[in-house]
Design a protein around this motif. Structure first.
Motif, PDB file in Angstrom:
ATOM      1  N   VAL A 199       7.104   8.374  -9.155  1.00 13.31           N
ATOM      2  CA  VAL A 199       7.903   7.753  -8.103  1.00 13.31           C
ATOM      3  C   VAL A 199       9.109   8.591  -7.705  1.00 13.31           C
ATOM      4  CG1 VAL A 199       9.169   5.659  -7.458  1.00 13.31           C
ATOM      5  CG2 VAL A 199       7.136   5.488  -8.861  1.00 13.31           C
ATOM      6  N   GLY A 200       9.651   9.274  -8.649  1.00  9.04           N
ATOM      7  CA  GLY A 200      10.780  10.147  -8.378  1.00  9.04           C
ATOM      8  C   GLY A 200      12.032   9.399  -7.975  1.00  9.04           C
ATOM      9  N   GLU A 201      12.685   9.882  -6.933  1.00  5.48           N
ATOM     10  CA  GLU A 201      13.982   9.342  -6.521  1.00  5.48           C
ATOM     11  C   GLU A 201      13.891   7.951  -5.879  1.00  5.48           C
ATOM     12  OE1 GLU A 201      17.003  10.684  -7.070  1.00  5.48           O
ATOM     13  OE2 GLU A 201      15.875  12.103  -8.324  1.00  5.48           O
ATOM     14  N   LEU A 202      12.665   7.467  -5.631  1.00  7.70           N
ATOM     15  CA  LEU A 202      12.533   6.149  -4.983  1.00  7.70           C
ATOM     16  C   LEU A 202      13.227   5.035  -5.762  1.00  7.70           C
ATOM     17  CD1 LEU A 202       8.812   6.090  -3.741  1.00  7.70           C
ATOM     18  CD2 LEU A 202      10.875   6.337  -2.357  1.00  7.70           C
ATOM     19  N   ARG A 257       0.832  -1.214   0.000  1.00  3.59           N
ATOM     20  CA  ARG A 257       0.000   0.000   0.000  1.00  3.59           C
ATOM     21  C   ARG A 257       0.858   1.252   0.000  1.00  3.59           C
ATOM     22  NH1 ARG A 257      -1.539   3.505   3.535  1.00  3.59           N
ATOM     23  NH2 ARG A 257      -0.547   2.377   5.251  1.00  3.59           N
ATOM     24  N   ARG A 258       1.920   1.260   0.821  1.00  2.00           N
ATOM     25  CA  ARG A 258       2.769   2.452   0.905  1.00  2.00           C
ATOM     26  C   ARG A 258       3.594   2.647  -0.362  1.00  2.00           C
ATOM     27  NH1 ARG A 258       7.922   2.426   4.657  1.00  2.00           N
ATOM     28  NH2 ARG A 258       8.755   1.610   2.706  1.00  2.00           N
ATOM     29  N   CYS A 259       4.201   1.548  -0.862  1.00  5.63           N
ATOM     30  CA  CYS A 259       5.095   1.688  -2.024  1.00  5.63           C
ATOM     31  C   CYS A 259       4.328   2.048  -3.302  1.00  5.63           C
ATOM     32  CB  CYS A 259       5.879   0.394  -2.235  1.00  5.63           C
ATOM     33  SG  CYS A 259       7.094   0.060  -0.964  1.00  5.63           S
ATOM     34  N   LEU A 260       3.095   1.537  -3.419  1.00  7.58           N
ATOM     35  CA  LEU A 260       2.334   1.772  -4.653  1.00  7.58           C
ATOM     36  C   LEU A 260       1.343   2.921  -4.526  1.00  7.58           C
ATOM     37  CD1 LEU A 260       1.635  -1.954  -5.656  1.00  7.58           C
ATOM     38  CD2 LEU A 260       3.523  -0.464  -6.368  1.00  7.58           C
ATOM     39  N   ALA A 261       1.443   3.667  -3.435  1.00  4.70           N
ATOM     40  CA  ALA A 261       0.549   4.819  -3.250  1.00  4.70           C
ATOM     41  C   ALA A 261       0.636   5.818  -4.406  1.00  4.70           C
ATOM     42  CB  ALA A 261       0.861   5.498  -1.921  1.00  4.70           C
ATOM     43  N   PRO A 262       1.825   6.064  -4.995  1.00  2.43           N
ATOM     44  CA  PRO A 262       1.883   7.019  -6.114  1.00  2.43           C
ATOM     45  C   PRO A 262       1.028   6.620  -7.307  1.00  2.43           C
ATOM     46  CG  PRO A 262       4.083   6.647  -5.231  1.00  2.43           C
ATOM     47  CD  PRO A 262       3.174   5.649  -4.583  1.00  2.43           C
ATOM     48  N   PHE A 263       0.656   5.305  -7.412  1.00  4.18           N
ATOM     49  CA  PHE A 263      -0.148   4.842  -8.545  1.00  4.18           C
ATOM     50  C   PHE A 263      -1.656   4.864  -8.247  1.00  4.18           C
ATOM     51  CE2 PHE A 263       4.012   2.898  -8.944  1.00  4.18           C
ATOM     52  CZ  PHE A 263       4.315   3.034 -10.282  1.00  4.18           C
ATOM     53  N   ALA A 264      -2.002   5.284  -7.024  1.00  2.00           N
ATOM     54  CA  ALA A 264      -3.395   5.174  -6.594  1.00  2.00           C
ATOM     55  C   ALA A 264      -4.356   5.994  -7.439  1.00  2.00           C
ATOM     56  CB  ALA A 264      -3.516   5.580  -5.122  1.00  2.00           C
ATOM     57  N   GLY A 265      -3.897   7.130  -7.958  1.00  2.00           N
ATOM     58  CA  GLY A 265      -4.793   7.989  -8.725  1.00  2.00           C
ATOM     59  C   GLY A 265      -4.964   7.596 -10.179  1.00  2.00           C
ATOM     60  N   LEU A 266      -4.308   6.543 -10.623  1.00  2.00           N
ATOM     61  CA  LEU A 266      -4.396   6.124 -12.025  1.00  2.00           C
ATOM     62  C   LEU A 266      -5.607   5.224 -12.248  1.00  2.00           C
ATOM     63  CD1 LEU A 266      -0.634   5.192 -12.588  1.00  2.00           C
ATOM     64  CD2 LEU A 266      -1.745   7.382 -13.107  1.00  2.00           C
ATOM     65  N   THR A 267      -5.989   5.085 -13.493  1.00  2.00           N
ATOM     66  CA  THR A 267      -7.032   4.112 -13.823  1.00  2.00           C
ATOM     67  C   THR A 267      -6.447   2.701 -13.698  1.00  2.00           C
ATOM     68  OG1 THR A 267      -6.489   3.994 -16.161  1.00  2.00           O
ATOM     69  CG2 THR A 267      -8.020   5.747 -15.482  1.00  2.00           C
ATOM     70  N   GLU A 298      11.861  -2.702  -2.037  1.00  2.00           N
ATOM     71  CA  GLU A 298      10.481  -2.615  -1.542  1.00  2.00           C
ATOM     72  C   GLU A 298       9.499  -2.534  -2.706  1.00  2.00           C
ATOM     73  OE1 GLU A 298      11.214  -0.403   2.788  1.00  2.00           O
ATOM     74  OE2 GLU A 298      10.542   0.756   1.057  1.00  2.00           O
ATOM     75  N   LEU A 299       9.844  -1.741  -3.711  1.00  2.00           N
ATOM     76  CA  LEU A 299       8.990  -1.626  -4.893  1.00  2.00           C
ATOM     77  C   LEU A 299       8.825  -2.975  -5.593  1.00  2.00           C
ATOM     78  CD1 LEU A 299      10.018   1.760  -6.565  1.00  2.00           C
ATOM     79  CD2 LEU A 299       7.696   1.075  -5.950  1.00  2.00           C
ATOM     80  N   GLU A 300       9.930  -3.695  -5.744  1.00  2.00           N
ATOM     81  CA  GLU A 300       9.860  -4.976  -6.436  1.00  2.00           C
ATOM     82  C   GLU A 300       8.998  -5.958  -5.641  1.00  2.00           C
ATOM     83  OE1 GLU A 300      12.704  -8.402  -8.431  1.00  2.00           O
ATOM     84  OE2 GLU A 300      13.604  -6.606  -7.562  1.00  2.00           O
ATOM     85  N   ILE A 301       9.165  -5.973  -4.312  1.00  2.00           N
ATOM     86  CA  ILE A 301       8.328  -6.862  -3.479  1.00  2.00           C
ATOM     87  C   ILE A 301       6.851  -6.487  -3.650  1.00  2.00           C
ATOM     88  CG2 ILE A 301       7.723  -7.460  -1.103  1.00  2.00           C
ATOM     89  CD1 ILE A 301      10.736  -7.142  -0.442  1.00  2.00           C
ATOM     90  N   ALA A 302       6.553  -5.191  -3.584  1.00  2.00           N
ATOM     91  CA  ALA A 302       5.170  -4.743  -3.696  1.00  2.00           C
ATOM     92  C   ALA A 302       4.586  -5.085  -5.044  1.00  2.00           C
ATOM     93  CB  ALA A 302       5.101  -3.239  -3.444  1.00  2.00           C
TER      94      ALA A 302
END
Length: 374
Positions: free
Chosen positions: A354-357, A298-308, A366-370
């Motif tokens: 995502v920027g600098e993440l 949930r935390r790592c993929l929050a930047p994608f929440a607003g997408l379709t 963390e991103l890959e796990i998510a």
């Protein structure tokens, strides 16, 4: 138990009633001859007539002969006692470690001796040939009855022993898998009672359906503990998970991991029907705490929440491919079957979200796990 008339007893009953009394003086010599010939002809019985062995062999022969003579011309002859005796003989044979083959051979050897003696005695007594033929028929029908009854007793004893062994082995399995751990001395004592040598290492297999366990394994129906998991796998097509091979003291950990693998297979996270935990250690580790994994995602993929949903799917697949390939645009394009320019466009969007993440090693992990979880 109600007495049951058998073919043999019916044949004995058809003989002249006086014949039993005329044959009875020959009983002692006949019993000695039968015992001697059995010991000579059947290796398993070639031993001193002492203890239970002598009691059963001599007693069995004497009872069989007496019952025959009592049944001559007597349709109401009692059969319950000799039936119970020969069931007992069968149980003794099992407890002494002999097979039914030796028992049945001994009975048939005894029948041949009995017929040889009675036919000779019959001729001495002037018994008509047709009566002697009926006597022979009765003797050999009686052999079949004795064998059947003794084998029933043998099978009964075997079933009881098997049930006892299974109870002892089930208790051993419970001790091995107990939490908190059972003292080693208790496990070793139960292993002796169960007649099950403790192997140095084992794997525990979690089951979703009844599976026949090899005789050198332990099972309670929900799992199998074995030193040779491949033998179990080869015998079933049901969904199961093979825990890692571990020292016996860590068998419970092998079971817990196998049960986790079963759950993941049932959810479609891991492919079945045979799941080997050794091949999925990373997946099992990642799913050791699903709540924590959900929070990380949930935390790592929050930047994608607003997408379709379609945008999230495309950018997630592109980002995961980028993480796998370390950023090769052409390789990502080939993997996703899209144009390289499409990859560049998507990566631009990802960079903006995502920027600098994606440049921080820990955040990349963390991103890959998510992404793999999502």
């Amino acid at each position: 138990m109600t007495a049951v008339r058998t073919d043999a007893s019916q044949l004995w009953a058809r003989l002249p009633s006086h014949l039993g009394a005329r044959f009875r003086p020959y009983a002692g010599r006949l019993a000695r001859d039968v015992v001697r010939e059995i010991q000579h002809s059947v290796p398993a019985y070639a031993r001193p007539l002492r203890g239970k062995f002598g009691q059963v062999l001599v007693g069995g022969v004497e009872r069989a002969i007496v019952h025959c003579f009592d049944s001559v011309g007597n349709p109401g002859a009692e059969t319950t006692e000799w039936t119970e005796w020969f069931r007992y003989v069968g149980r003794v044979e099992f407890s002494e470690g002999r097979g039914t083959e030796s028992l049945q051979t001994a009975v048939r050897v005894g029948a041949r001796v009995a017929w040889r003696n009675l036919s000779s005695a019959g001729r001495e007594l002037g018994v008509p040939p047709d009566v002697l033929l009926l006597t022979a028929e009765a003797i050999f029908a009686y052999v079949d009855e004795l064998c059947r009854v003794a084998v029933e007793g043998y099978a009964e004893a075997k079933r009881q022993a098997t049930a006892g062994d299974e109870r002892q082995r089930t208790q051993l399995l419970r001790l091995i898998l107990a939490d908190p751990p059972t003292p080693t001395e208790s496990i070793e004592a139960q292993a002796v009672a169960a007649d099950w040598p403790l192997p140095p290492s084992v794997a525990v297999i979690a089951l979703t359906a009844a599976t026949r366990a090899p005789i050198d394994s332990l099972t309670d129906g929900s799992c199998i503990l074995t030193a040779d998991p491949d033998k179990v796998v080869s015998r079933t097509s049901a969904l199961l998970a093979v825990g890692p091979s571990v020292p016996l003291a860590q068998a419970r950990q092998s079971l817990l991991l196998a049960r986790r693998a079963i759950c993941l297979a049932q959810r479609g996270v891991i492919d079945g029907p045979v799941v080997r935990c050794d091949d999925h250690l990373l997946t099992l580790l990642l799913h050791a705490d699903d709540f924590l994994l959900d929070e990380l995602s949930r935390r790592c993929l929050a930047p994608f929440a607003g997408l379709t949903p379609k945008q999230r799917e495309r950018l997630s697949a592109t980002l995961l491919a980028w993480l796998d390939t370390r950023g090769g645009v052409n390789e990502i394009a080939a993997r996703l079957d899209v144009h390289p320019q499409t990859v560049r466009y998507r990566m631009h969007q990802i960079d903006r979200l995502v920027g600098e993440l994606i440049h921080d090693p820990v955040r990349r992990l963390e991103l890959e796990i998510a992404l793999r979880h999502g």
